[in-house]
Design a protein around this motif. Structure first.
Motif, PDB file in Angstrom:
ATOM      1  N   GLY A  26       0.925  -1.349   0.048  1.00 27.58           N
ATOM      2  CA  GLY A  26      -0.023   0.107   0.008  1.00 27.58           C
ATOM      3  C   GLY A  26       0.957   1.378   0.073  1.00 27.58           C
ATOM      4  O   GLY A  26       0.581   2.348   0.153  1.00 27.58           O
ATOM      5  N   ARG A  27       2.296   1.071  -0.467  1.00 26.10           N
ATOM      6  CA  ARG A  27       3.064   2.156  -0.318  1.00 26.10           C
ATOM      7  C   ARG A  27       3.910   2.192  -1.424  1.00 26.10           C
ATOM      8  O   ARG A  27       4.704   1.174  -1.802  1.00 26.10           O
ATOM      9  CB  ARG A  27       3.882   2.594   0.970  1.00 26.10           C
ATOM     10  N   VAL A  28       4.012   3.245  -2.082  1.00 24.29           N
ATOM     11  CA  VAL A  28       4.895   3.322  -3.566  1.00 24.29           C
ATOM     12  C   VAL A  28       6.208   3.122  -2.888  1.00 24.29           C
ATOM     13  O   VAL A  28       7.146   2.249  -3.603  1.00 24.29           O
ATOM     14  CB  VAL A  28       4.513   4.545  -4.377  1.00 24.29           C
ATOM     15  N   THR A  29       6.655   3.971  -1.835  1.00 25.54           N
ATOM     16  CA  THR A  29       7.912   3.871  -1.345  1.00 25.54           C
ATOM     17  C   THR A  29       8.486   2.829  -0.962  1.00 25.54           C
ATOM     18  O   THR A  29       9.662   2.410  -1.233  1.00 25.54           O
ATOM     19  CB  THR A  29       8.277   5.171  -0.607  1.00 25.54           C
ATOM     20  N   ASP A  30       7.717   2.032  -0.195  1.00 24.97           N
ATOM     21  CA  ASP A  30       8.135   0.801   0.288  1.00 24.97           C
ATOM     22  C   ASP A  30       8.200  -0.330  -0.770  1.00 24.97           C
ATOM     23  O   ASP A  30       9.348  -1.361  -0.827  1.00 24.97           O
ATOM     24  CB  ASP A  30       7.046   0.185   1.372  1.00 24.97           C
ATOM     25  N   ALA A  31       7.227  -0.245  -1.748  1.00 17.51           N
ATOM     26  CA  ALA A  31       7.126  -1.173  -2.944  1.00 17.51           C
ATOM     27  C   ALA A  31       8.447  -1.041  -3.648  1.00 17.51           C
ATOM     28  O   ALA A  31       9.144  -1.919  -4.224  1.00 17.51           O
ATOM     29  CB  ALA A  31       6.025  -0.977  -3.964  1.00 17.51           C
ATOM     30  N   GLU A  32       9.046   0.167  -4.026  1.00 16.95           N
ATOM     31  CA  GLU A  32      10.304   0.508  -4.753  1.00 16.95           C
ATOM     32  C   GLU A  32      11.386  -0.092  -3.855  1.00 16.95           C
ATOM     33  O   GLU A  32      12.350  -0.655  -4.616  1.00 16.95           O
ATOM     34  CB  GLU A  32      10.396   2.058  -4.959  1.00 16.95           C
ATOM     35  N   ASP A  33      11.354  -0.003  -2.661  1.00 18.19           N
ATOM     36  CA  ASP A  33      12.588  -0.287  -2.007  1.00 18.19           C
ATOM     37  C   ASP A  33      12.623  -1.891  -1.703  1.00 18.19           C
ATOM     38  O   ASP A  33      13.873  -2.591  -1.985  1.00 18.19           O
ATOM     39  CB  ASP A  33      12.204  -0.194  -0.160  1.00 18.19           C
ATOM     40  N   VAL A  34      11.344  -2.640  -1.772  1.00 20.83           N
ATOM     41  CA  VAL A  34      11.303  -3.967  -2.091  1.00 20.83           C
ATOM     42  C   VAL A  34      11.946  -4.674  -3.364  1.00 20.83           C
ATOM     43  O   VAL A  34      12.787  -5.616  -3.566  1.00 20.83           O
ATOM     44  CB  VAL A  34       9.971  -4.634  -1.685  1.00 20.83           C
ATOM     45  N   VAL A  35      11.478  -3.905  -4.607  1.00 23.84           N
ATOM     46  CA  VAL A  35      11.926  -4.468  -5.824  1.00 23.84           C
ATOM     47  C   VAL A  35      13.370  -4.001  -5.945  1.00 23.84           C
ATOM     48  O   VAL A  35      14.196  -4.868  -6.501  1.00 23.84           O
ATOM     49  CB  VAL A  35      11.215  -3.492  -6.898  1.00 23.84           C
ATOM     50  N   GLN A  36      14.138  -2.924  -5.453  1.00 22.76           N
ATOM     51  CA  GLN A  36      15.390  -2.816  -5.383  1.00 22.76           C
ATOM     52  C   GLN A  36      16.091  -3.939  -4.660  1.00 22.76           C
ATOM     53  O   GLN A  36      17.371  -4.409  -4.949  1.00 22.76           O
ATOM     54  CB  GLN A  36      15.652  -1.347  -4.810  1.00 22.76           C
ATOM     55  N   GLU A  37      15.545  -4.153  -3.504  1.00 18.89           N
ATOM     56  CA  GLU A  37      16.146  -5.350  -2.795  1.00 18.89           C
ATOM     57  C   GLU A  37      16.251  -6.501  -3.486  1.00 18.89           C
ATOM     58  O   GLU A  37      16.993  -7.375  -3.425  1.00 18.89           O
ATOM     59  CB  GLU A  37      15.725  -5.530  -1.274  1.00 18.89           C
ATOM     60  N   ALA A  38      15.183  -6.813  -4.151  1.00 22.02           N
ATOM     61  CA  ALA A  38      14.959  -8.162  -5.151  1.00 22.02           C
ATOM     62  C   ALA A  38      16.040  -7.863  -6.292  1.00 22.02           C
ATOM     63  O   ALA A  38      16.418  -8.986  -6.463  1.00 22.02           O
ATOM     64  CB  ALA A  38      13.614  -8.090  -5.562  1.00 22.02           C
ATOM     65  N   TRP A  39      16.420  -6.741  -6.540  1.00 18.59           N
ATOM     66  CA  TRP A  39      17.150  -6.532  -7.656  1.00 18.59           C
ATOM     67  C   TRP A  39      18.429  -7.134  -7.132  1.00 18.59           C
ATOM     68  O   TRP A  39      19.370  -7.873  -8.052  1.00 18.59           O
ATOM     69  CB  TRP A  39      17.314  -5.231  -8.310  1.00 18.59           C
ATOM     70  N   LEU A  40      18.953  -6.694  -6.098  1.00 21.54           N
ATOM     71  CA  LEU A  40      20.235  -7.128  -5.435  1.00 21.54           C
ATOM     72  C   LEU A  40      20.429  -8.716  -5.522  1.00 21.54           C
ATOM     73  O   LEU A  40      21.300  -9.125  -5.662  1.00 21.54           O
ATOM     74  CB  LEU A  40      20.339  -6.297  -4.042  1.00 21.54           C
ATOM     75  N   ARG A  41      19.262  -9.250  -4.866  1.00 21.25           N
ATOM     76  CA  ARG A  41      19.596 -10.618  -4.765  1.00 21.25           C
ATOM     77  C   ARG A  41      19.539 -11.389  -6.067  1.00 21.25           C
ATOM     78  O   ARG A  41      20.001 -12.496  -6.295  1.00 21.25           O
ATOM     79  CB  ARG A  41      18.047 -11.342  -3.851  1.00 21.25           C
ATOM     80  N   TRP A  42      18.652 -10.735  -7.119  1.00 21.44           N
ATOM     81  CA  TRP A  42      18.495 -11.264  -8.472  1.00 21.44           C
ATOM     82  C   TRP A  42      20.021 -11.133  -9.052  1.00 21.44           C
ATOM     83  O   TRP A  42      20.656 -12.293  -9.704  1.00 21.44           O
ATOM     84  CB  TRP A  42      17.476 -10.705  -9.240  1.00 21.44           C
ATOM     85  N   ALA A  43      20.826 -10.271  -8.951  1.00 17.62           N
ATOM     86  CA  ALA A  43      22.230  -9.826  -9.555  1.00 17.62           C
ATOM     87  C   ALA A  43      22.926 -10.895  -8.839  1.00 17.62           C
ATOM     88  O   ALA A  43      23.958 -11.331  -9.621  1.00 17.62           O
ATOM     89  CB  ALA A  43      22.490  -8.482  -9.197  1.00 17.62           C
ATOM     90  N   LYS A  44      23.033 -11.468  -7.549  1.00 24.31           N
ATOM     91  CA  LYS A  44      23.779 -12.496  -6.862  1.00 24.31           C
ATOM     92  C   LYS A  44      23.519 -13.742  -7.641  1.00 24.31           C
ATOM     93  O   LYS A  44      24.494 -14.729  -7.535  1.00 24.31           O
ATOM     94  CB  LYS A  44      23.658 -12.297  -5.613  1.00 24.31           C
ATOM     95  N   ALA A  45      22.212 -14.158  -7.865  1.00 23.37           N
ATOM     96  CA  ALA A  45      21.768 -15.378  -8.160  1.00 23.37           C
ATOM     97  C   ALA A  45      21.314 -15.506  -9.662  1.00 23.37           C
ATOM     98  O   ALA A  45      20.909 -16.757 -10.152  1.00 23.37           O
ATOM     99  CB  ALA A  45      20.506 -15.749  -7.337  1.00 23.37           C
ATOM    100  N   GLU A  46      21.402 -14.732 -10.528  1.00 24.63           N
ATOM    101  CA  GLU A  46      21.088 -14.454 -11.921  1.00 24.63           C
ATOM    102  C   GLU A  46      21.428 -15.799 -12.698  1.00 24.63           C
ATOM    103  O   GLU A  46      20.755 -16.615 -13.247  1.00 24.63           O
ATOM    104  CB  GLU A  46      21.432 -13.381 -12.701  1.00 24.63           C
ATOM    105  N   ASP A  47      22.626 -16.209 -12.623  1.00 24.01           N
ATOM    106  CA  ASP A  47      23.305 -17.224 -13.348  1.00 24.01           C
ATOM    107  C   ASP A  47      22.972 -18.860 -12.901  1.00 24.01           C
ATOM    108  O   ASP A  47      22.735 -19.574 -13.640  1.00 24.01           O
ATOM    109  CB  ASP A  47      24.739 -17.191 -13.293  1.00 24.01           C
ATOM    110  N   GLU A  48      22.290 -18.661 -11.541  1.00 26.13           N
ATOM    111  CA  GLU A  48      21.930 -20.190 -11.361  1.00 26.13           C
ATOM    112  C   GLU A  48      20.505 -20.106 -11.216  1.00 26.13           C
ATOM    113  O   GLU A  48      19.898 -21.330 -10.704  1.00 26.13           O
ATOM    114  CB  GLU A  48      22.487 -20.061  -9.697  1.00 26.13           C
TER     115      GLU A  48
END
Length: 305
Positions: free
Chosen positions: A21-43
């Protein structure tokens, strides 16, 4: 940003915003998801499953934390407005149901759900993921996920508006509402309001506004006129010195028309109506500056008061 992540980003933002229910919180979540994706993308073998799982889990964890803070929030709490277009932002629009799922009215209802119920409802009823996929994402068995979905739907059916409104009527009533506000007549505004209309104000204690909902056509009409006529005390509370700096704008937010008062390109009032049977059954008023920092949008029309 990898092409695979970019292709799923809108959907991830859509899931996170509906859960939080908050844009700012949602953007933070997606940014954190990006960091995790960057580490695991190849696997990763199934990018969509991975990204939805990470986004959902992060959103649930954040919602649990922010719900604890909301217990001390000053006054009523409303979702942070999401600027949208005729197509629904946050995902690829797929009809009325997907659009309705970001409406202020439904997001308020979703606040009554537990974090797990809310996540299951969003994944199943909005994005139509299968129960096995949701169970895997939440690390629950499928039977438990089905129970969560059943409870969530029951709460939503009980709390959501009983009558849907077509976009043209919604827009027409909003236009008439603005005209009545500018004309300054209580009676003219009351004619657009249901007798039991509710106005829910969200100031967070950071602007001059009631801390509890206002109920009844006359009471709501008088308060709306006071806010929309931009009294000196209200302007001072949001850091605006000169009323001449302000203008009214019609924008698209949460998949419907909304009214903003803007001062020097900074929104200070965000107003959205819930329309039932051609009249206003609820008003959602966001004046907390902390929730209006990111809601500047391409306006449909501008009118100086």
């Amino acid at each position: 940003m990898s092409e695979v992540f970019a292709a799923h980003r809108d959907m991830m933002m859509g899931v996170a915003y509906r859960v939080l229910g908050r844009v700012t919180d949602a953007e933070d979540v997606v940014q954190e998801a990006w960091l995790r994706w960057a580490k695991a993308e190849d696997e990763v073998e199934d990018p969509e499953a991975f990204l939805v799982t990470v986004t959902t889990r992060l959103a649930i964890d954040r919602l649990r934390r922010v719900q604890a803070r909301r217990e001390t929030y000053v006054g009523e709490w409303l979702p942070e407005p999401l600027m949208t277009s005729e197509d629904v932002a946050g995902d690829v629009a797929e009809g009325v149901e997907r659009a309705e799922s970001v409406s202020m009215a439904l997001l308020v209802v979703l606040e009554s759900l537990s974090p797990l119920e809310r996540a299951v409802f969003v994944l199943r009823d909005v994005f139509e993921f299968g129960y096995p996929e949701i169970a895997a994402a939440l690390e629950k068995n499928e039977a438990a996920v089905r129970q969560l979905a059943t409870r969530a739907r029951a709460h939503v059916r009980e709390g959501r508006p009983r009558f849907e409104v077509d976009p043209e009527t919604w827009r027409e009533v909003t236009d008439r509402f603005v005209a009545a506000c500018l004309n300054g007549g209580v009676q003219g505004l009351m004619e657009l309001l249901a007798p039991d209309v509710r106005l829910i104000p969200d100031s967070g204690g950071n602007a001059v506004a009631p801390r509890r909902a206002i109920v009844g056509a006359e009471q709501v009409a008088r308060f709306v006129l006071k806010i929309m006529q931009l009294t000196g005390s209200f302007l001072a509370s949001v850091g605006v010195e000169d009323r001449a700096q302000t203008e009214y704008r019609m924008v698209m937010a949460n998949a419907g028309p909304a009214i903003q008062v803007v001062a020097g390109e900074r929104p200070i009032v965000h107003f959205q109506l819930q329309v039932t049977d051609g009249v206003v059954s609820a008003c959602y008023l966001v004046v907390n500056p902390e929730k209006l920092g990111g809601v500047v949008s391409q306006d449909e029309w501008v009118l100086r008061p």
